[in-house]
Write a protein that holds these residues in place. Structure first.
Motif, mmCIF file in Angstrom:
data_model
loop_
_atom_site.group_PDB
_atom_site.id
_atom_site.type_symbol
_atom_site.label_atom_id
_atom_site.label_comp_id
_atom_site.label_asym_id
_atom_site.label_seq_id
_atom_site.Cartn_x
_atom_site.Cartn_y
_atom_site.Cartn_z
ATOM 1 N N TRP A 126 0.842 -1.205 0.000
ATOM 2 C CA TRP A 126 0.000 0.000 0.000
ATOM 3 C C TRP A 126 0.872 1.248 0.000
ATOM 4 O O TRP A 126 0.527 2.249 -0.622
ATOM 5 C CB TRP A 126 -0.913 -0.021 1.223
ATOM 6 N N ALA A 127 1.997 1.198 0.701
ATOM 7 C CA ALA A 127 2.896 2.362 0.766
ATOM 8 C C ALA A 127 3.501 2.674 -0.600
ATOM 9 O O ALA A 127 3.904 3.818 -0.852
ATOM 10 C CB ALA A 127 3.998 2.118 1.797
ATOM 11 N N ALA A 128 3.561 1.709 -1.467
ATOM 12 C CA ALA A 128 4.012 1.912 -2.848
ATOM 13 C C ALA A 128 5.323 2.701 -2.930
ATOM 14 O O ALA A 128 5.443 3.658 -3.672
ATOM 15 C CB ALA A 128 2.907 2.591 -3.668
ATOM 16 N N GLY A 129 6.290 2.295 -2.127
ATOM 17 C CA GLY A 129 7.599 2.927 -2.195
ATOM 18 C C GLY A 129 7.763 4.193 -1.375
ATOM 19 O O GLY A 129 8.828 4.804 -1.405
ATOM 20 N N ARG A 130 6.730 4.598 -0.660
ATOM 21 C CA ARG A 130 6.842 5.782 0.198
ATOM 22 C C ARG A 130 7.347 5.381 1.577
ATOM 23 O O ARG A 130 7.078 4.271 2.049
ATOM 24 C CB ARG A 130 5.479 6.459 0.349
ATOM 25 N N PRO A 131 8.048 6.286 2.268
ATOM 26 C CA PRO A 131 8.415 6.002 3.654
ATOM 27 C C PRO A 131 7.149 5.897 4.499
ATOM 28 O O PRO A 131 6.138 6.539 4.193
ATOM 29 C CB PRO A 131 9.250 7.205 4.087
ATOM 30 N N HIS A 170 13.586 12.953 11.200
ATOM 31 C CA HIS A 170 14.922 12.502 10.826
ATOM 32 C C HIS A 170 14.918 11.140 10.157
ATOM 33 O O HIS A 170 15.918 10.439 10.176
ATOM 34 C CB HIS A 170 15.836 12.454 12.065
ATOM 35 N N GLY A 171 13.777 10.751 9.571
ATOM 36 C CA GLY A 171 13.617 9.400 9.025
ATOM 37 C C GLY A 171 14.612 9.033 7.954
ATOM 38 O O GLY A 171 15.003 7.880 7.828
ATOM 39 N N HIS A 181 11.222 -3.223 1.269
ATOM 40 C CA HIS A 181 10.642 -1.893 1.042
ATOM 41 C C HIS A 181 11.772 -0.913 0.743
ATOM 42 O O HIS A 181 12.726 -0.820 1.521
ATOM 43 C CB HIS A 181 9.835 -1.455 2.272
ATOM 44 N N PRO A 182 11.689 -0.166 -0.360
ATOM 45 C CA PRO A 182 12.816 0.669 -0.790
ATOM 46 C C PRO A 182 13.047 1.956 0.009
ATOM 47 O O PRO A 182 14.074 2.585 -0.148
ATOM 48 C CB PRO A 182 12.456 1.002 -2.243
ATOM 49 N N GLN A 183 12.116 2.340 0.841
ATOM 50 C CA GLN A 183 12.248 3.579 1.612
ATOM 51 C C GLN A 183 12.304 3.261 3.102
ATOM 52 O O GLN A 183 11.907 2.173 3.526
ATOM 53 C CB GLN A 183 11.064 4.520 1.321
ATOM 54 N N PRO A 184 12.730 4.233 3.902
ATOM 55 C CA PRO A 184 12.751 4.008 5.354
ATOM 56 C C PRO A 184 11.353 3.734 5.900
ATOM 57 O O PRO A 184 10.354 4.231 5.367
ATOM 58 C CB PRO A 184 13.290 5.325 5.916
#
Length: 174
Positions: A115-120, A169-170, A140-143
């Motif tokens: 669902w996050a589709a690559g978003r942190p 600071h993610g 997952h590609p993001q923090p």
């Protein structure tokens, strides 16, 4: 974080997070059972008394996009949100045909990462584990911050401070 990524998502569970397993100390929650029969608590769930009306304001103050990640589904917007002062939020629609998660990984983990589709993202839940953190880190590609809320206490100021620090600071935390 890169501007093209967009604001972080904040996935919020309800049971064990906004509705703790133990009753909150006197004065923290309000009695919702006194509302009119056509009010938001029309389902008569006595556990709604454990909601802290301030949680909505505190969640809205976080610098991210709130999303319900609960089995309450649409009732999160019709029942819970009005009681804590939240607007209608997007709701994760859990797929019925989810293949079993890897051993030790929560059943919500893969659908939330999808669902996050690559978003942190931040995930506030009372059932996350190190297995979920490892799976998200690998897939997952993001923090992402998978923050476990103590289900007996529910969401606290300490939880929200940890989330805010991570959101601020993610890109450094990962």
């Amino acid at each position: 974080m890169p501007a093209s990524v967009g604001r972080s998502l904040i996935f919020v569970d309800i049971d064990g997070v906004l509705i703790p397993l133990r009753a909150r100390p006197s004065g923290v929650s309000r009695r919702w059972s006194d509302r009119a029969a056509d009010g938001p608590d029309r389902h008569g769930n006595p556990l709604l008394d454990r909601l802290d009306p301030a949680d909505g304001r505190r969640l809205l103050a976080l610098p991210g996009e709130l999303v319900w990640a609960s089995t309450w589904m649409a009732e999160a917007n019709t029942v819970v949100a009005p009681l804590i002062g939240l607007p209608a939020l997007p709701v994760v629609d859990w797929p019925d045909d989810v293949e079993g998660p890897p051993r030790g990984v929560h059943w919500k983990t893969r659908p939330l990462a999808r669902w996050a589709a690559g978003r942190p993202f931040v995930w506030l839940d009372d059932e996350t584990s190190d297995a979920d953190r490892r799976w998200v880190a690998a897939h997952h590609p993001q923090p992402a911050l998978l923050h476990r809320v103590d289900p007996h206490m529910g969401l606290t100021g300490i939880d929200l401070a940890a989330v805010r620090q991570w959101l601020d600071h993610g890109d450094e935390v990962g």
